[in-house]
Design an enzyme around this catalytic site. Structure first.
Site, short mmCIF file in Angstrom:
data_model
loop_
_atom_site.label_atom_id
_atom_site.label_comp_id
_atom_site.label_asym_id
_atom_site.label_seq_id
_atom_site.Cartn_x
_atom_site.Cartn_y
_atom_site.Cartn_z
N GLY A 1 16.14 0.24 77.60
CA GLY A 1 17.16 -0.69 78.07
C GLY A 1 16.58 -1.82 78.92
O GLY A 1 17.18 -2.89 79.01
N ALA B 1 17.41 2.57 80.30
CA ALA B 1 18.69 3.12 80.72
C ALA B 1 18.40 4.39 81.50
O ALA B 1 17.34 5.01 81.33
CB ALA B 1 19.56 3.41 79.51
C1 HXC Z 1 15.91 7.71 84.87
C2 HXC Z 1 13.75 7.21 85.45
C3 HXC Z 1 13.57 6.42 84.29
C4 HXC Z 1 14.69 6.31 83.41
C5 HXC Z 1 11.73 6.40 85.39
N1 HXC Z 1 12.58 7.15 86.10
N2 HXC Z 1 12.31 5.93 84.28
N3 HXC Z 1 14.90 7.83 85.73
N4 HXC Z 1 15.83 6.96 83.75
N5 HXC Z 1 14.64 5.56 82.30
C6 HXC Z 1 12.32 7.84 87.37
C7 HXC Z 1 11.44 9.06 87.18
O1 HXC Z 1 12.20 10.18 86.79
C8 HXC Z 1 10.89 9.22 88.59
O2 HXC Z 1 11.86 9.82 89.41
C9 HXC Z 1 10.72 7.79 89.07
O3 HXC Z 1 11.57 7.00 88.23
C10 HXC Z 1 9.31 7.28 88.90
O4 HXC Z 1 8.91 7.47 87.55
P1 HXC Z 1 7.56 8.25 87.15
O5 HXC Z 1 7.73 8.75 85.77
O6 HXC Z 1 7.17 9.22 88.20
O7 HXC Z 1 6.52 7.04 87.19
P2 HXC Z 1 5.17 6.88 86.34
O8 HXC Z 1 4.44 8.18 86.29
O9 HXC Z 1 4.48 5.68 86.90
O10 HXC Z 1 5.62 6.59 84.84
C11 HXC Z 1 6.32 5.39 84.52
C12 HXC Z 1 6.98 5.48 83.12
C13 HXC Z 1 7.89 6.72 83.04
C14 HXC Z 1 5.90 5.53 82.04
C15 HXC Z 1 7.78 4.18 82.93
O11 HXC Z 1 8.75 6.76 84.20
C16 HXC Z 1 8.75 6.76 81.82
O12 HXC Z 1 8.28 7.08 80.75
N6 HXC Z 1 10.03 6.50 82.00
C17 HXC Z 1 11.03 6.57 80.93
C18 HXC Z 1 10.87 5.41 79.98
C19 HXC Z 1 11.89 5.51 78.85
O13 HXC Z 1 11.87 6.45 78.07
N7 HXC Z 1 12.77 4.53 78.78
C20 HXC Z 1 13.84 4.51 77.78
C21 HXC Z 1 15.07 5.13 78.33
S1 HXC Z 1 16.35 5.24 77.09
P3 HXC Z 1 11.54 11.11 90.34
O14 HXC Z 1 12.88 11.46 90.91
O15 HXC Z 1 10.95 12.14 89.46
O16 HXC Z 1 10.57 10.56 91.35
C22 HXC Z 1 16.96 3.70 76.99
C23 HXC Z 1 17.97 3.33 75.95
C24 HXC Z 1 18.71 4.47 75.54
O17 HXC Z 1 16.65 2.83 77.70
C25 HXC Z 1 19.56 4.16 74.41
C26 HXC Z 1 20.09 5.40 73.80
C27 HXC Z 1 21.57 5.55 73.87
#
Ligand code: HXC
Length: 257
Positions: free
Chosen positions: A108, A65
């Site tokens: 998500g 998400a």
């Molecule tokens: C918003 C996101 C995102 C996310 C990545 N991006 N995941 N933006 N929401 N879930 C964005 C980053 O901010 C970045 O933007 C761009 O995408 C590229 O990501 P990087 O981190 O630079 O890439 P990388 O170094 O290759 O790392 C990949 C990754 C990492 C390991 C997948 O992006 C990551 O950890 N993402 C979050 C994963 C996560 O926690 N997912 C769960 C979300 S919560 P910029 O602008 O900086 O270039 C969920 C449910 C929630 O899903 C339920 C609770 C209510």
């Protein structure tokens, strides 16, 4: 910014939904949520469409998400908007949905893949529920669907530590239906969907409903549901066609009625 947060196309009788926010690793914001459910519902309302494929790109199916969209929300905003409840429109789709998953399927993203009916993935696909690292828990079904898919111990491992699981482990655990080379994931998902598309539409819907019922009811009730649905299919011309084709050693030509 991608102009269109999803891309859609129809290939033969299969509707394809491709998540298209590569700059955010396909993070699922409200715009994606709304367009995905609208596209899925539009495909379903077209009687020529038999199955859906949902996919992302090589780097990410979806990295979760959209954290930036949620970060400043209050409890009351989340509660009153019933954040994420709209996804039930996606799980209400009666046509089979195949998820073609490459790269990150986190939070998500993993949960959206699990809303599909079956998952095709590659060895380098990365599944995970890392919400614990953000100070929250899964909110789109991870604690429920992952547990049903892989059992309590592995679901606890994923949800409590936030670690990722690759495609091979996910296939061994029963989360992934077919593990294929990374560059064959989408084509394999399309083959699966095209195979389904050669069947009878109402029978396909009944089959999906019957399997889904296994997750919602007791064995006795589920067996009764299955048997009654099986009986009802004898009202279809496609049942007559299927059994006649077998007897006459020819390929069935289903008419979806
Ligand atoms: C918003 C996101 C995102 C996310 C990545 N991006 N995941 N933006 N929401 N879930 C964005 C980053 O901010 C970045 O933007 C761009 O995408 C590229 O990501 P990087 O981190 O630079 O890439 P990388 O170094 O290759 O790392 C990949 C990754 C990492 C390991 C997948 O992006 C990551 O950890 N993402 C979050 C994963 C996560 O926690 N997912 C769960 C979300 S919560 P910029 O602008 O900086 O270039 C969920 C449910 C929630 O899903 C339920 C609770 C209510």
């Amino acid at each position: 910014m991608s102009e269109h947060v999803i891309l859609t196309e129809i290939v033969d009788r299969v509707g394809v939904i491709r998540l298209n926010r590569p700059e955010a690793l396909n993070a699922l914001n409200l715009a994606i949520l709304n367009t995905v459910v609208e596209a899925a519902e539009a495909f379903q309302s077209d009687p020529n469409i038999m199955a859906l494929v949902i996919t992302g790109n090589d780097k990410a199916f979806a990295a979760g998400a959209d954290i930036k969209e949620m970060a400043d929300k209050s409890y009351i905003e989340m509660h009153q908007s019933d954040w994420f409840s709209q996804w039930t429109r996606f799980t209400d789709i009666r046509l089979p949905i195949v998820a073609a998953v490459n790269g990150f399927a986190l939070g998500g993203g993993c949960e959206l893949a699990m809303m599909a009916d079956l998952i095709i993935a590659g060895p380098n696909t990365k599944f995970g529920q890392p919400e614990i690292n953000l100070g929250v828990i899964p909110g789109m079904g991870g604690s429920q669907r992952l547990t049903r898919a892989v059992g309590k111990s592995k679901a606890m491992d994923m949800v409590l530590t936030g670690r990722m699981m690759d495609g091979e482990e996910a296939e061994r655990a029963g989360l992934v239906a077919r593990l294929v080379e990374d560059d064959k994931v989408f084509d394999t998902a399309m083959e699966v969907a095209q195979t389904i598309a050669s069947k009878s539409r109402p029978v396909v819907m009944a089959a999906k409903e019957a399997v889904d019922t296994a997750f919602e009811t007791s064995l006795t009730q589920g067996l009764l549901f299955e048997r009654r649905a099986f009986h009802a299919l004898f009202a279809l011309e496609d049942q007559k066609e299927g059994m006649d084709a077998f007897s006459n050693k020819r390929r069935a030509q289903f008419q979806d009625r």
